[in-house]
Design a protein around this motif. Structure first.
Motif, PDB file in Angstrom:
ATOM      1  N   THR A  34       0.825  -1.216   0.000  1.00  0.00           N
ATOM      2  CA  THR A  34       0.000   0.000   0.000  1.00  0.00           C
ATOM      3  C   THR A  34       0.855   1.259   0.000  1.00  0.00           C
ATOM      4  N   THR A  35       2.038   1.209   0.608  1.00  0.00           N
ATOM      5  CA  THR A  35       2.933   2.369   0.585  1.00  0.00           C
ATOM      6  C   THR A  35       3.307   2.713  -0.850  1.00  0.00           C
ATOM      7  N   TYR A  36       3.568   1.700  -1.638  1.00  0.00           N
ATOM      8  CA  TYR A  36       3.901   1.908  -3.047  1.00  0.00           C
ATOM      9  C   TYR A  36       2.683   2.422  -3.811  1.00  0.00           C
ATOM     10  N   LEU A  37       1.526   1.836  -3.600  1.00  0.00           N
ATOM     11  CA  LEU A  37       0.327   2.284  -4.301  1.00  0.00           C
ATOM     12  C   LEU A  37       0.028   3.748  -4.004  1.00  0.00           C
ATOM     13  N   ASP A  38       0.316   4.193  -2.790  1.00  0.00           N
ATOM     14  CA  ASP A  38       0.006   5.559  -2.397  1.00  0.00           C
ATOM     15  C   ASP A  38       0.991   6.578  -2.964  1.00  0.00           C
ATOM     16  N   SER A  39       2.141   6.118  -3.455  1.00  0.00           N
ATOM     17  CA  SER A  39       3.148   7.062  -3.946  1.00  0.00           C
ATOM     18  C   SER A  39       3.360   6.985  -5.450  1.00  0.00           C
ATOM     19  N   ALA A  40       3.046   5.861  -6.073  1.00  0.00           N
ATOM     20  CA  ALA A  40       3.384   5.638  -7.472  1.00  0.00           C
ATOM     21  C   ALA A  40       2.356   6.238  -8.429  1.00  0.00           C
ATOM     22  N   THR A  41       2.798   6.477  -9.661  1.00  0.00           N
ATOM     23  CA  THR A  41       1.880   6.916 -10.710  1.00  0.00           C
ATOM     24  C   THR A  41       1.160   5.701 -11.299  1.00  0.00           C
ATOM     25  N   ASP A  42       0.150   5.973 -12.104  1.00  0.00           N
ATOM     26  CA  ASP A  42      -0.598   4.870 -12.703  1.00  0.00           C
ATOM     27  C   ASP A  42       0.278   4.031 -13.638  1.00  0.00           C
ATOM     28  N   LEU A  43       1.235   4.664 -14.326  1.00  0.00           N
ATOM     29  CA  LEU A  43       2.122   3.910 -15.218  1.00  0.00           C
ATOM     30  C   LEU A  43       3.011   2.958 -14.431  1.00  0.00           C
ATOM     31  N   ALA A  44       3.487   3.419 -13.276  1.00  0.00           N
ATOM     32  CA  ALA A  44       4.311   2.544 -12.439  1.00  0.00           C
ATOM     33  C   ALA A  44       3.488   1.376 -11.911  1.00  0.00           C
ATOM     34  N   ILE A  45       2.267   1.649 -11.494  1.00  0.00           N
ATOM     35  CA  ILE A  45       1.406   0.591 -10.959  1.00  0.00           C
ATOM     36  C   ILE A  45       1.078  -0.425 -12.053  1.00  0.00           C
ATOM     37  N   ALA A  46       0.775   0.059 -13.260  1.00  0.00           N
ATOM     38  CA  ALA A  46       0.499  -0.846 -14.382  1.00  0.00           C
ATOM     39  C   ALA A  46       1.730  -1.688 -14.698  1.00  0.00           C
ATOM     40  N   LYS A  47       2.905  -1.062 -14.683  1.00  0.00           N
ATOM     41  CA  LYS A  47       4.152  -1.797 -14.919  1.00  0.00           C
ATOM     42  C   LYS A  47       4.345  -2.888 -13.893  1.00  0.00           C
ATOM     43  N   THR A  48       4.071  -2.594 -12.631  1.00  0.00           N
ATOM     44  CA  THR A  48       4.221  -3.586 -11.571  1.00  0.00           C
ATOM     45  C   THR A  48       3.207  -4.710 -11.731  1.00  0.00           C
ATOM     46  N   ALA A  49       1.979  -4.369 -12.096  1.00  0.00           N
ATOM     47  CA  ALA A  49       0.959  -5.400 -12.308  1.00  0.00           C
ATOM     48  C   ALA A  49       1.377  -6.349 -13.430  1.00  0.00           C
ATOM     49  N   ILE A  50       1.927  -5.802 -14.494  1.00  0.00           N
ATOM     50  CA  ILE A  50       2.388  -6.633 -15.609  1.00  0.00           C
ATOM     51  C   ILE A  50       3.561  -7.497 -15.175  1.00  0.00           C
ATOM     52  N   HIS A  51       4.503  -6.915 -14.468  1.00  0.00           N
ATOM     53  CA  HIS A  51       5.660  -7.652 -13.964  1.00  0.00           C
ATOM     54  C   HIS A  51       5.219  -8.831 -13.099  1.00  0.00           C
ATOM     55  N   GLU A  52       4.300  -8.564 -12.174  1.00  0.00           N
ATOM     56  CA  GLU A  52       3.852  -9.624 -11.270  1.00  0.00           C
ATOM     57  C   GLU A  52       3.029 -10.681 -12.000  1.00  0.00           C
ATOM     58  N   SER A  53       2.356 -10.286 -13.070  1.00  0.00           N
ATOM     59  CA  SER A  53       1.577 -11.272 -13.820  1.00  0.00           C
ATOM     60  C   SER A  53       2.487 -12.303 -14.484  1.00  0.00           C
ATOM     61  N   VAL A  54       3.717 -11.917 -14.819  1.00  0.00           N
ATOM     62  CA  VAL A  54       4.666 -12.891 -15.366  1.00  0.00           C
ATOM     63  C   VAL A  54       5.053 -13.897 -14.286  1.00  0.00           C
ATOM     64  N   HIS A  55       5.261 -13.406 -13.057  1.00  0.00           N
ATOM     65  CA  HIS A  55       5.496 -14.331 -11.937  1.00  0.00           C
ATOM     66  C   HIS A  55       4.315 -15.297 -11.800  1.00  0.00           C
ATOM     67  N   ALA A  56       3.094 -14.759 -11.924  1.00  0.00           N
ATOM     68  CA  ALA A  56       1.894 -15.600 -11.794  1.00  0.00           C
ATOM     69  C   ALA A  56       1.841 -16.647 -12.903  1.00  0.00           C
ATOM     70  N   ILE A  57       2.208 -16.251 -14.111  1.00  0.00           N
ATOM     71  CA  ILE A  57       2.216 -17.199 -15.228  1.00  0.00           C
ATOM     72  C   ILE A  57       3.222 -18.313 -14.986  1.00  0.00           C
ATOM     73  N   LEU A  58       4.409 -17.960 -14.497  1.00  0.00           N
ATOM     74  CA  LEU A  58       5.430 -18.980 -14.225  1.00  0.00           C
ATOM     75  C   LEU A  58       4.980 -19.921 -13.113  1.00  0.00           C
ATOM     76  N   THR A  59       4.296 -19.377 -12.117  1.00  0.00           N
ATOM     77  CA  THR A  59       3.728 -20.221 -11.071  1.00  0.00           C
ATOM     78  C   THR A  59       2.731 -21.207 -11.661  1.00  0.00           C
ATOM     79  N   TYR A  60       1.872 -20.704 -12.529  1.00  0.00           N
ATOM     80  CA  TYR A  60       0.885 -21.562 -13.197  1.00  0.00           C
ATOM     81  C   TYR A  60       1.577 -22.651 -14.017  1.00  0.00           C
ATOM     82  N   LEU A  61       2.577 -22.278 -14.794  1.00  0.00           N
ATOM     83  CA  LEU A  61       3.271 -23.245 -15.644  1.00  0.00           C
ATOM     84  C   LEU A  61       3.941 -24.339 -14.823  1.00  0.00           C
TER      85      LEU A  61
END
Length: 332
Positions: free
Chosen positions: A150-177
């Motif tokens: 939440t500290t990051y969400l409260d300070s970051a811009t929407d582009l940074a948050i979208a970038k982080t969501a995409i980054h973490e989704s790759v981790h999620a995909i690897l977990t799934y695989l």
């Protein structure tokens, strides 16, 4: 309402009496019955049971559910509606990477993707987000969890948050695989083989925080991600364009590289010059902290870099029709 979800689940006691009563209340669960019934119609009753149970639990606890994308927005994130809106928008695009997320956590009815937010503490205070390398499973139905600081969400811009969501989704995909045995099936691929070993070692570990198994898996995943920078940047650009940004693909690529974990990879130092790395660091800090950053472009000259994205309100959804006038200044 006696057909549909109640008729389909009430007989086999999949739903509790409390769940059924909640669904029968038009002021609370009643408004979700149509979406639930549509999901069951598309996926089949038996295949839908566990996801529907988890979806109802999420909704009863003031969370949100994207039935189409099979994404559960925990109440901790739903309490930040603008942030939740941004993250959901990230997974509404048409890029190849986003389509993979949709395929694995939508068409495959045995897996769901849960997103939540919490205050990170201890060694994770400065971490932007984490994805659990092992999903929670119940009778073969699994949920992969990504958690945002939440500290990051409260300070970051929407582009940074979208970038982080995409980054973490790759981790999620690897977990799934890993969970479905795809890494093992591609055992001849050196990256997949190393990831398989790292996942297996972590799974067998009794002290992952101290024996290095978590760090090893994270490092290998991030080295793997360096080969997906173009795909991640495409997904980020897709988000940016949907929100009215006019930025070059190069800017999005550098923003993808700006994650601290990506800057620690071996490919990072070979890919970029010293001054390019200074620029990437500045872009990442500007977007993640919503502050200006000064960096050198050569031995003598420096640039004052302003963040391009918009910092969302903690509680109010943002209007993207009033983007900052400087949104195109970083046409790098």
């Amino acid at each position: 309402m006696n057909g549909g979800v109640l008729g389909g689940f009430n007989n086999n006691e999949t739903l509790s009496q409390e769940d059924i009563a909640w669904l029968q209340d038009r002021a609370t669960g009643g408004k979700y019955v149509s979406a639930i019934n549509n999901f069951i119609s598309e996926n089949g009753c038996e295949e839908s049971e566990d996801f529907i149970k988890e979806a109802i639990e999420t909704l009863r606890n003031d969370g949100e559910v994207d039935f189409e994308e099979r994404i559960l927005i925990d109440a901790t994130l739903a309490n930040k509606p603008c942030h939740a809106k941004m993250i959901k928008a990230t997974f509404s695009g048409s890029s190849d990477l986003v389509q993979s997320v949709k395929e694995f956590f939508n068409d495959d009815t045995k897996y769901a993707y849960r997103l939540k937010a919490s205050q990170f503490t201890g060694n994770y205070t400065s971490t932007n987000a984490t994805t659990n390398p092992f999903p929670t499973c119940n009778q073969g139905d699994c949920t992969v969890l990504t958690e945002f600081n939440t500290t990051y969400l409260d300070s970051a811009t929407d582009l940074a948050i979208a970038k982080t969501a995409i980054h973490e989704s790759v981790h999620a995909i690897l977990t799934y695989l890993f969970q479905i045995g795809a890494l093992e099936a591609e055992g001849d691929h050196p990256n997949y083989k190393d990831l398989l070993i790292a996942f297996t070692n972590l799974q067998a570990s009794t002290s992952p925080d101290t024996d290095g198994t978590i760090a090893t898996l994270n490092d290998l995943q991030h080295e793997f991600m360096t080969d997906l920078v173009d795909e991640m940047a495409d997904a980020l650009q897709d988000y940016g364009q949907s929100r009215g940004y006019s930025l070059s693909l190069d800017y999005y690529k550098k923003l993808v590289w700006s994650s601290s974990s990506m800057m620690e990879t071996s490919n990072y130092t070979t890919e970029f010059s010293h001054f390019e790395r200074l620029q990437i660091l500045a872009i990442g800090l500007a977007e993640s902290t919503n502050t200006n950053q000064i960096y050198l472009i050569n031995q003598y000259d420096e640039v004052d870099l302003q963040p391009t994205g918009i910092q969302p309100s903690a509680t109010e959804p943002v209007s993207y029709t009033h983007l900052r006038a400087h949104e195109t200044r970083h046409d790098l």
